[in-house]
Structure formats: C-alpha cells, structure tokens
Motif scaffolding. Sequence first.
Motif, mmCIF file in Angstrom:
data_model
loop_
_atom_site.group_PDB
_atom_site.id
_atom_site.type_symbol
_atom_site.label_atom_id
_atom_site.label_comp_id
_atom_site.label_asym_id
_atom_site.label_seq_id
_atom_site.Cartn_x
_atom_site.Cartn_y
_atom_site.Cartn_z
ATOM 1 N N THR A 18 3.934 -7.976 1.220
ATOM 2 C CA THR A 18 2.581 -8.107 0.701
ATOM 3 C C THR A 18 2.152 -6.845 -0.029
ATOM 4 O OG1 THR A 18 1.732 -7.424 2.878
ATOM 5 C CG2 THR A 18 1.780 -9.779 2.414
ATOM 6 N N ALA A 19 1.277 -7.045 -1.016
ATOM 7 C CA ALA A 19 0.595 -5.943 -1.688
ATOM 8 C C ALA A 19 -0.766 -5.798 -1.018
ATOM 9 C CB ALA A 19 0.441 -6.240 -3.171
ATOM 10 N N GLU A 20 -1.013 -4.650 -0.407
ATOM 11 C CA GLU A 20 -2.197 -4.459 0.424
ATOM 12 C C GLU A 20 -3.199 -3.520 -0.253
ATOM 13 O OE1 GLU A 20 -2.854 -6.019 3.187
ATOM 14 O OE2 GLU A 20 -0.905 -7.000 3.446
ATOM 15 N N PRO A 21 -4.353 -4.047 -0.714
ATOM 16 C CA PRO A 21 -5.365 -3.183 -1.332
ATOM 17 C C PRO A 21 -5.836 -2.051 -0.428
ATOM 18 C CG PRO A 21 -5.833 -5.489 -1.778
ATOM 19 C CD PRO A 21 -4.716 -5.467 -0.769
ATOM 20 N N GLY A 22 -5.809 -2.282 0.883
ATOM 21 C CA GLY A 22 -6.249 -1.247 1.817
ATOM 22 C C GLY A 22 -5.366 -0.020 1.839
ATOM 23 N N VAL A 39 -7.355 2.028 7.945
ATOM 24 C CA VAL A 39 -7.175 1.726 9.364
ATOM 25 C C VAL A 39 -7.139 0.210 9.581
ATOM 26 C CG1 VAL A 39 -8.291 1.799 11.635
ATOM 27 C CG2 VAL A 39 -8.067 3.901 10.275
ATOM 28 N N ASN A 40 -8.073 -0.495 8.983
ATOM 29 C CA ASN A 40 -8.117 -1.943 9.184
ATOM 30 C C ASN A 40 -6.938 -2.648 8.533
ATOM 31 O OD1 ASN A 40 -10.672 -2.941 10.682
ATOM 32 N ND2 ASN A 40 -11.403 -1.286 9.400
ATOM 33 N N ALA A 41 -6.507 -2.166 7.370
ATOM 34 C CA ALA A 41 -5.346 -2.778 6.714
ATOM 35 C C ALA A 41 -4.100 -2.646 7.574
ATOM 36 C CB ALA A 41 -5.124 -2.139 5.345
ATOM 37 N N LEU A 42 -3.898 -1.468 8.155
ATOM 38 C CA LEU A 42 -2.687 -1.258 8.948
ATOM 39 C C LEU A 42 -2.772 -1.933 10.316
ATOM 40 C CD1 LEU A 42 -1.857 2.365 7.820
ATOM 41 C CD2 LEU A 42 -0.554 0.280 7.337
ATOM 42 N N ARG A 43 -3.943 -2.011 10.892
ATOM 43 C CA ARG A 43 -4.091 -2.797 12.119
ATOM 44 C C ARG A 43 -3.735 -4.267 11.862
ATOM 45 N NH1 ARG A 43 -9.872 -0.464 14.352
ATOM 46 N NH2 ARG A 43 -9.065 0.783 16.101
ATOM 47 N N ASP A 44 -4.266 -4.815 10.775
ATOM 48 C CA ASP A 44 -4.002 -6.223 10.462
ATOM 49 C C ASP A 44 -2.517 -6.462 10.202
ATOM 50 O OD1 ASP A 44 -6.688 -6.752 10.743
ATOM 51 O OD2 ASP A 44 -7.105 -6.847 8.590
ATOM 52 N N LEU A 45 -1.864 -5.513 9.534
ATOM 53 C CA LEU A 45 -0.429 -5.657 9.298
ATOM 54 C C LEU A 45 0.344 -5.685 10.608
ATOM 55 C CD1 LEU A 45 0.326 -3.362 6.220
ATOM 56 C CD2 LEU A 45 0.826 -5.801 6.411
ATOM 57 N N MET A 46 0.011 -4.779 11.514
ATOM 58 C CA MET A 46 0.715 -4.726 12.792
ATOM 59 C C MET A 46 0.461 -5.979 13.617
ATOM 60 S SD MET A 46 2.349 -1.940 12.416
ATOM 61 C CE MET A 46 3.134 -1.818 14.025
#
Length: 203
Positions: free
Chosen positions: A81-85, A129-136
Amino acid sequence: MQKLYLMRHGQTVFNTRHILQGRCDSPLTQEGVSQARRTAAWLCKQHASFCHVAASPLGRAQQTLDVVVAEIPELAALPRTAEPGLMERDYGIYEGQPVERLGVSPWNPGEVAVTRGGETTAGARYRVVNALRDLMDSCTGDVLAIAHGSISRTFKTAWAAYAQCDQDVYLGNCCVLVFEYDRDARTFSNIEIANPAGGESQS
C-alpha cells in the motif's frame, strides 16, 4: 511479538544538493539505489515474517521499495500500500529551497514553517502514529514501511519513553528503525536502529 521495520528512503538528487524536499520530490541517485540494495541484504538476514509492505506515496519512497522488492522477490506476493500518513513533513514555502533557508534543522523544525504553510509537529506525529498502528493491526506478522527522515524521527520521538536502544543515532539514508508492537496496548518499543547502507549523513 510483531515487529515494524521502518526504513528511510535512499539518497536522492536533492539530498546531494542540500535542497529541502518535504512533499516535493526528487529521484534516487545511483548511490541511493545501491543503499536500498544493501539494506535489502540486511533485511534478508533478520529472518522477519513480513505480512505487508508499505511506503509513502512520494516517488523516492516508492522507488526505494521497488528496489527492495526486486532484491527480495518474496515481498512481491504481499499486500502493498501507498500510505499518505508516511509522507514527509510539509515545510510549506521552504520546500524545494536550500535547506539553510529554513533557519533550523529540518529534522527538528518545531513550528518554524507553520506560518508559511507548513505542518505542525502535533499534526505530523498524529498522522504517522495512526498510519503505523493501522498497518500493524492489518495483519499478524511483521511490516516493512518506507518513509522519510524527519517523519521517522517524529515517530521515534513519540515512543522515546518505550525505547530499549540508544536513541542518539543518526537516521541515514536507508536506515532501519526496528520496533516491537504491543497489539493490546497499541504501543511501539524501539529495539534497534541500524544503518546498513552506510554513507554520509544527508538532509
């Protein structure tokens, strides 16, 4: 425990010219490509159980991930995925200008750029922080995420109280910050900062 491998992109043309990138972009140099290959070799030795790969939508991060995937073909079968966060901090009108025009370190700019269209520190911290939490939380294995220097530092600083390794380490091009992720508490513990690509520091 799940691990996050947060990697910085390879050296870019703007890095070599000491131009502030932020949300503007610049392609990898040949050295940047070589750095990504060296870091991919290091990642192979970590015996990680990757379940997802992601990168900032900016070209330099996507190009770095392309190189890593080419070196580790099994990653091509994983969700990507390409993550804007994960995008670099927005420096407003200072982007595309010589780094020294910012007047402070781009690694720790405070709120200097905010009145010139830049992003606040709190805003940058919240989104990464929220982008990486959601990824995990999206899978049960390890995650490889490719981002940028200042935003990686922002993420690392957000979890400094949980760190289990020396935090006074320069985040060179293609460095990797390794975190353990506690799914229940949704917290990250930095257990290693590696610079397998070597090379000089870049802005």
